[in-house]
Design an enzyme around this catalytic site. Sequence first.
Site, short mmCIF file in Angstrom:
data_model
loop_
_atom_site.label_atom_id
_atom_site.label_comp_id
_atom_site.label_asym_id
_atom_site.label_seq_id
_atom_site.Cartn_x
_atom_site.Cartn_y
_atom_site.Cartn_z
N ALA A 66 0.86 -1.17 0.00
CA ALA A 66 0.00 0.00 0.00
C ALA A 66 0.91 1.22 0.00
CB ALA A 66 -0.87 -0.02 1.24
N GLY A 109 0.45 -4.84 0.97
CA GLY A 109 -0.72 -4.84 0.10
C GLY A 109 -0.46 -5.50 -1.25
N1 CO8 Z 1 4.59 3.17 -0.54
C1 CO8 Z 1 5.02 4.32 -1.08
N2 CO8 Z 1 6.17 4.44 -1.76
C2 CO8 Z 1 6.92 3.33 -1.88
C3 CO8 Z 1 6.55 2.09 -1.34
C4 CO8 Z 1 5.30 2.03 -0.65
N3 CO8 Z 1 4.84 0.89 -0.13
N4 CO8 Z 1 7.51 1.18 -1.62
C5 CO8 Z 1 8.45 1.83 -2.32
N5 CO8 Z 1 8.11 3.13 -2.48
C6 CO8 Z 1 8.85 4.19 -3.16
C7 CO8 Z 1 10.05 4.64 -2.33
O1 CO8 Z 1 9.65 5.56 -1.35
C8 CO8 Z 1 10.93 5.23 -3.39
O2 CO8 Z 1 10.44 6.52 -3.71
P1 CO8 Z 1 11.45 7.78 -3.81
O3 CO8 Z 1 12.32 7.46 -5.00
O4 CO8 Z 1 10.55 8.94 -4.02
O5 CO8 Z 1 12.24 7.80 -2.54
C9 CO8 Z 1 10.68 4.34 -4.60
O6 CO8 Z 1 9.44 3.68 -4.36
C10 CO8 Z 1 11.74 3.27 -4.79
O7 CO8 Z 1 11.86 2.56 -3.58
P2 CO8 Z 1 13.27 2.28 -2.84
O8 CO8 Z 1 14.22 3.39 -3.15
O9 CO8 Z 1 12.98 2.00 -1.40
O10 CO8 Z 1 13.73 0.96 -3.61
P3 CO8 Z 1 14.72 -0.18 -3.07
O11 CO8 Z 1 15.01 -1.04 -4.25
O12 CO8 Z 1 15.84 0.41 -2.31
O13 CO8 Z 1 13.82 -1.02 -2.01
C11 CO8 Z 1 11.85 -2.15 -1.21
C12 CO8 Z 1 12.69 -1.76 -2.44
C13 CO8 Z 1 12.61 -3.12 -0.31
C14 CO8 Z 1 10.56 -2.80 -1.73
C15 CO8 Z 1 11.49 -0.87 -0.40
O14 CO8 Z 1 10.98 0.11 -1.30
C16 CO8 Z 1 10.46 -1.08 0.68
O15 CO8 Z 1 10.77 -1.62 1.74
N6 CO8 Z 1 9.20 -0.62 0.44
C17 CO8 Z 1 8.15 -0.69 1.42
C18 CO8 Z 1 7.64 -2.09 1.59
C19 CO8 Z 1 6.54 -2.11 2.63
O16 CO8 Z 1 6.74 -1.83 3.79
N7 CO8 Z 1 5.34 -2.46 2.18
C20 CO8 Z 1 4.20 -2.53 3.04
C21 CO8 Z 1 3.43 -1.25 2.94
S1 CO8 Z 1 2.16 -1.13 4.14
C22 CO8 Z 1 0.93 -2.05 3.51
O17 CO8 Z 1 0.97 -2.55 2.43
C23 CO8 Z 1 -0.22 -2.16 4.41
C24 CO8 Z 1 -1.43 -2.67 3.74
C25 CO8 Z 1 -2.58 -2.69 4.65
C26 CO8 Z 1 -2.92 -1.37 5.20
C27 CO8 Z 1 -4.31 -1.45 5.59
C28 CO8 Z 1 -4.87 -0.16 6.15
C29 CO8 Z 1 -6.35 -0.25 6.42
#
Ligand code: CO8
Length: 258
Positions: A66, A109
């Site tokens: 998400a 998500g």
């Molecule tokens: N949301 C928003 N932006 C994201 C997300 C995300 N989930 N994942 C990656 N991005 C963005 C980064 O912020 C980055 O943006 P910017 O260039 O502007 O800084 C861009 O994508 C590239 O990401 P990275 O630089 O981090 O790329 P890496 O190759 O270094 O890392 C990863 C890749 C490991 C996937 C890393 O991006 C990461 O850990 N992402 C988050 C993963 C995560 O925690 N996902 C769970 C999200 S919470 C969720 O899904 C909850 C769902 C249920 C909620 C229910 C509510 C009712």
Amino acid sequence: MTDFETILLERKGRVALITLNRPKALNALNSQVLSDISAALDELENDNEIGAVVLTGSEKAFAAGADIKEMQTKSYMDMFVTDHFGGWDRVAAFRKPLIAAVAGYALGGGCELAMMCDLLLAADTAKFGQPEIKLGVIPGMGGSQRLTRAVGKAKAMDLILTGRNMGAEEAERAGLVSRIVPAAELVATAMEVAETIASMSLPSVMIAKEAVDRSFETTLTEGLRFERRVFHSLFATDDQKEGMTAFVEKRPANFTNK
Ligand code: CO8
């Protein structure tokens, strides 16, 4: 054909391909993605020419979760009043077969979206996880329920409580994934699987999907009764006559989806 902001929608014969397309955010699922996917599914569900749909992302990410930036500053009331993420139920309610083709990250998500699909094909590069615990929350789009049903309590607890990722092989062993394919062949293989399904009689495919899904919602006795009733109902279709006649006449069936 409708144009969308965050997804691409293509059609090939009786199969549609939806590609998540927010590369800069690793396909993070924001409200626009939900709105685009919902509109695409509405269109495809009402299109009699479509028999199955493939949902995929990029080589690097199916979806990295998400959109954290969209949620970061929200209050409890913001989340509650808008039933944040409630709209994703649309995907699970889609009545035709939906195949997730997952390469790279399917986290949070993203993993939950893949699990809303009927069949999950993984590239050898796929990484599944529910890392929400590291953000101070828990899965909120079905992860605690669907992952547990798919892989059992031990592994679901391991993934959800530690937030670690699981590779494609572990995911296949655990029963989350039906097949692993080389990354370069992922979408083509998923399209082939979808074409095979779409070549069957659409009513029987839709009823088969409904019957399997029912097994998660009911007792064995009720599930078996449901299966028998809907099995009987297929004898009202032209396609049952055609399928069985074609077998007896030793020729391929030519289904009309009626
Ligand atoms: N949301 C928003 N932006 C994201 C997300 C995300 N989930 N994942 C990656 N991005 C963005 C980064 O912020 C980055 O943006 P910017 O260039 O502007 O800084 C861009 O994508 C590239 O990401 P990275 O630089 O981090 O790329 P890496 O190759 O270094 O890392 C990863 C890749 C490991 C996937 C890393 O991006 C990461 O850990 N992402 C988050 C993963 C995560 O925690 N996902 C769970 C999200 S919470 C969720 O899904 C909850 C769902 C249920 C909620 C229910 C509510 C009712």
